[in-house]
Design a protein around this motif. Sequence first.
Motif, short mmCIF file in Angstrom:
data_model
loop_
_atom_site.label_atom_id
_atom_site.label_comp_id
_atom_site.label_asym_id
_atom_site.label_seq_id
_atom_site.Cartn_x
_atom_site.Cartn_y
_atom_site.Cartn_z
N ASP A 66 0.87 -1.17 0.00
CA ASP A 66 0.00 0.00 0.00
C ASP A 66 0.91 1.22 0.00
O ASP A 66 1.98 1.21 0.60
CB ASP A 66 -0.89 -0.02 1.26
CG ASP A 66 -2.02 0.98 1.22
OD1 ASP A 66 -2.06 1.83 0.31
OD2 ASP A 66 -2.88 0.93 2.11
N SER A 94 -3.30 1.52 -3.90
CA SER A 94 -3.82 2.67 -3.16
C SER A 94 -5.28 2.90 -3.50
O SER A 94 -5.71 2.57 -4.60
CB SER A 94 -3.02 3.93 -3.51
OG SER A 94 -3.56 5.06 -2.83
N GLY A 95 -5.98 3.48 -2.57
CA GLY A 95 -7.35 3.90 -2.81
C GLY A 95 -7.42 5.19 -3.60
O GLY A 95 -8.48 5.60 -4.06
N HIS A 96 -6.29 5.86 -3.76
CA HIS A 96 -6.21 7.10 -4.53
C HIS A 96 -5.70 6.78 -5.93
O HIS A 96 -5.11 5.74 -6.17
CB HIS A 96 -5.26 8.09 -3.85
CG HIS A 96 -5.68 8.47 -2.48
ND1 HIS A 96 -6.74 9.32 -2.23
CD2 HIS A 96 -5.20 8.10 -1.27
CE1 HIS A 96 -6.89 9.46 -0.93
NE2 HIS A 96 -5.97 8.73 -0.32
N GLN A 115 -5.05 0.62 -8.56
CA GLN A 115 -5.93 1.40 -7.70
C GLN A 115 -6.99 0.51 -7.08
O GLN A 115 -7.57 -0.35 -7.74
CB GLN A 115 -6.61 2.52 -8.51
CG GLN A 115 -7.43 3.44 -7.63
CD GLN A 115 -7.95 4.67 -8.36
OE1 GLN A 115 -7.54 4.96 -9.48
NE2 GLN A 115 -8.83 5.40 -7.72
N LYS A 116 -7.22 0.70 -5.77
CA LYS A 116 -8.29 -0.01 -5.05
C LYS A 116 -9.61 0.66 -5.38
O LYS A 116 -9.63 1.88 -5.53
CB LYS A 116 -8.08 0.07 -3.53
CG LYS A 116 -6.81 -0.55 -3.02
CD LYS A 116 -6.75 -0.30 -1.52
CE LYS A 116 -5.38 -0.49 -0.94
NZ LYS A 116 -5.31 -0.10 0.48
N PRO A 117 -10.70 -0.04 -5.41
CA PRO A 117 -10.78 -1.50 -5.38
C PRO A 117 -10.36 -2.08 -6.72
O PRO A 117 -10.53 -1.45 -7.76
CB PRO A 117 -12.26 -1.77 -5.11
CG PRO A 117 -12.97 -0.59 -5.69
CD PRO A 117 -12.03 0.57 -5.53
#
Length: 143
Positions: A66, A94-96, A115-117
Motif C-alpha cells: 500500500d 492505493s485507494g487514490h 488502484q483499489k478496489p
Amino acid sequence: MSEKKSAGPTRSAETILVVEDDEPIRNAVRRILETAGYRVLAAATPMEAIELASSRQVPIHVLLTDVGLLGVTGPQLAKLLVADRPGLRVLYISGHSEAHAVPAGRVGPGTAFLQKPFTLEALLREVRGLLDQGVPRSEAGGE
C-alpha cells in the motif's frame, strides 16, 4: 521451454511480500495470491515487512505494498527493500489515483500501480506482468 504468461491461476514458486495495514484487504490479497500458487509473506507494517524480508532465506520476487502506510510510506519501504534485493519488483496499491498516490518518478521500470478496489484478475495480471518483465530467474533468485 516456453513460459506461461497469463493472468489466470498459476503454480509458481515465486514469493510475494504483501504489506497492507488494512487486515481484511491484506487477508483477501493473500488468499488470492496463494490460490494462484504464489508463496505469500504478509505484513501489517513496514517494520514487520523489513523483519520478514531480512529473516527469510527464500527470494522475494514482488513487493506488493500500500502506498499510504503509517511511518514509512510504500515508496520509502520499496526503496529500502530494493537496495537489499536488486531485481525486486514492486506493485503499489492505493485507494487514490496513481497521480495522487505516487509522486512523479516513483513508478518506473520494475514497478506498477493498481488502484483499489481492484478485481482478482487485475491483481493477478499486474503481479504476473511484473514477474514476466525479463529478469533472468538466476538473478531473481529462482531455480
